[in-house]
Write a protein that holds these residues in place. Structure first.
Motif, PDB file in Angstrom:
ATOM      1  N   LEU A  27      31.710  31.749  34.499  1.00  0.00           N
ATOM      2  CA  LEU A  27      32.946  32.517  34.576  1.00  0.00           C
ATOM      3  C   LEU A  27      33.809  32.423  33.316  1.00  0.00           C
ATOM      4  O   LEU A  27      34.924  32.952  33.292  1.00  0.00           O
ATOM      5  CB  LEU A  27      33.729  32.101  35.818  1.00  0.00           C
ATOM      6  N   PRO A  29      33.602  34.117  30.506  1.00  0.00           N
ATOM      7  CA  PRO A  29      34.057  35.424  29.997  1.00  0.00           C
ATOM      8  C   PRO A  29      35.233  36.015  30.768  1.00  0.00           C
ATOM      9  O   PRO A  29      35.851  36.969  30.322  1.00  0.00           O
ATOM     10  CB  PRO A  29      32.820  36.318  30.143  1.00  0.00           C
ATOM     11  N   PHE A  30      35.537  35.436  31.932  1.00  0.00           N
ATOM     12  CA  PHE A  30      36.624  35.953  32.762  1.00  0.00           C
ATOM     13  C   PHE A  30      37.805  34.983  32.791  1.00  0.00           C
ATOM     14  O   PHE A  30      38.601  34.967  33.732  1.00  0.00           O
ATOM     15  CB  PHE A  30      36.091  36.240  34.168  1.00  0.00           C
ATOM     16  N   ASP A  31      37.884  34.151  31.745  1.00  0.00           N
ATOM     17  CA  ASP A  31      38.991  33.204  31.555  1.00  0.00           C
ATOM     18  C   ASP A  31      39.038  32.110  32.618  1.00  0.00           C
ATOM     19  O   ASP A  31      40.108  31.598  32.929  1.00  0.00           O
ATOM     20  CB  ASP A  31      40.335  33.943  31.488  1.00  0.00           C
ATOM     21  N   TYR A  58      34.909  35.847  42.161  1.00  0.00           N
ATOM     22  CA  TYR A  58      35.587  35.692  40.866  1.00  0.00           C
ATOM     23  C   TYR A  58      34.980  36.519  39.734  1.00  0.00           C
ATOM     24  O   TYR A  58      35.700  36.896  38.825  1.00  0.00           O
ATOM     25  CB  TYR A  58      35.593  34.217  40.438  1.00  0.00           C
ATOM     26  N   VAL A  59      33.681  36.732  39.754  1.00  0.00           N
ATOM     27  CA  VAL A  59      33.049  37.453  38.649  1.00  0.00           C
ATOM     28  C   VAL A  59      33.520  38.911  38.680  1.00  0.00           C
ATOM     29  O   VAL A  59      33.662  39.508  39.739  1.00  0.00           O
ATOM     30  CB  VAL A  59      31.507  37.342  38.706  1.00  0.00           C
ATOM     31  N   TYR A  60      33.827  39.430  37.526  1.00  0.00           N
ATOM     32  CA  TYR A  60      34.275  40.814  37.410  1.00  0.00           C
ATOM     33  C   TYR A  60      33.093  41.733  37.148  1.00  0.00           C
ATOM     34  O   TYR A  60      32.096  41.342  36.549  1.00  0.00           O
ATOM     35  CB  TYR A  60      35.278  40.963  36.261  1.00  0.00           C
ATOM     36  N   SER A 155      37.689  44.089  41.634  1.00  0.00           N
ATOM     37  CA  SER A 155      36.769  43.309  40.794  1.00  0.00           C
ATOM     38  C   SER A 155      36.251  44.114  39.614  1.00  0.00           C
ATOM     39  O   SER A 155      35.795  43.541  38.632  1.00  0.00           O
ATOM     40  CB  SER A 155      35.585  42.782  41.608  1.00  0.00           C
ATOM     41  N   ASP A 156      36.328  45.439  39.699  1.00  0.00           N
ATOM     42  CA  ASP A 156      35.855  46.261  38.581  1.00  0.00           C
ATOM     43  C   ASP A 156      36.983  46.602  37.599  1.00  0.00           C
ATOM     44  O   ASP A 156      36.841  47.488  36.768  1.00  0.00           O
ATOM     45  CB  ASP A 156      35.135  47.514  39.072  1.00  0.00           C
ATOM     46  N   ARG A 158      37.686  44.788  35.272  1.00  0.00           N
ATOM     47  CA  ARG A 158      37.084  44.347  34.013  1.00  0.00           C
ATOM     48  C   ARG A 158      35.579  44.531  34.136  1.00  0.00           C
ATOM     49  O   ARG A 158      35.041  44.476  35.233  1.00  0.00           O
ATOM     50  CB  ARG A 158      37.407  42.867  33.757  1.00  0.00           C
ATOM     51  N   PHE A 160      31.521  43.586  33.633  1.00  0.00           N
ATOM     52  CA  PHE A 160      30.721  42.367  33.681  1.00  0.00           C
ATOM     53  C   PHE A 160      30.282  41.993  32.270  1.00  0.00           C
ATOM     54  O   PHE A 160      29.864  42.848  31.487  1.00  0.00           O
ATOM     55  CB  PHE A 160      29.482  42.548  34.559  1.00  0.00           C
ATOM     56  N   ARG A 161      30.384  40.701  31.975  1.00  0.00           N
ATOM     57  CA  ARG A 161      29.872  40.142  30.723  1.00  0.00           C
ATOM     58  C   ARG A 161      29.261  38.795  31.045  1.00  0.00           C
ATOM     59  O   ARG A 161      29.775  38.053  31.890  1.00  0.00           O
ATOM     60  CB  ARG A 161      30.991  39.925  29.705  1.00  0.00           C
TER      61      ARG A 161
END
Length: 163
Positions: A27, A29-31, A58-60, A155-156, A158, A160-161
């Motif tokens: 996680l 990449p999502f701070d 939590y993952v975007y 969740s979208d 941001r 996904f990375r």
């Protein structure tokens, strides 16, 4: 927590099946440094694609039913194809107000026939296959969102990375 890493798991995945795989998403990449989310997957393309079987907390940029790729270390590395679904996430803050909206939200999700997963008793991820059924969901938590005792996000919001 193991080795300074906090693992977020899905105890009751929405689409749990007999032949599911577990894979991790870092996680960072999502701070959310030091956190890893464990996703449930089902192989759909002989090792080249896996369908997400849980609703990400939590993952975007990922949703239930999306097809992802993973590497040999069992880490999700790429989004291959979107399912067309979305995830609405709601976090209920502490301390809880007298008019606690969690029960109303649970009832609204059930009445709408939607799938959801709870991470503890304050954080819920709701599968949204069709945005047109969401008004009762929004209405059920509007008071708490207005008083800032609950917060929501898509969740979208941001992409996904992978780390």
């Amino acid at each position: 927590m193991i080795d300074g890493v906090s693992y977020v798991s899905h105890e009751d995945p929405a689409w749990r099946g007999e032949n599911n795989y577990l894979a991790m998403v870092d996680l960072v990449p999502f701070d959310l440094r030091g956190m890893v989310e464990q996703l449930w997957l089902r192989e759909v393309d002989e090792g080249n694609g896996y369908e997400i079987r849980c609703i990400p907390f939590y993952v975007y940029g990922l949703s239930l039913g999306d097809i992802v790729g993973k590497d040999e270390s069992e880490t999700v590395k790429q989004l291959i194809r979107k399912s067309g679904r979305r995830v609405l996430r709601v976090l209920f803050a502490e301390p809880r107000p007298v008019a606690d909206g969690r029960s109303a939200l649970r009832r609204a999700v059930g009445s709408a026939g939607l799938l959801s997963e709870w991470n503890g008793d304050r954080h819920v991820a709701i599968d949204v296959p069709d945005i047109s059924v969401m008004q009762p969901i929004f209405d059920s938590v509007q008071g708490e969102i207005g008083s800032r005792t609950a917060f929501w996000e898509w969740s979208d919001s941001r992409v996904f990375r992978s780390a």
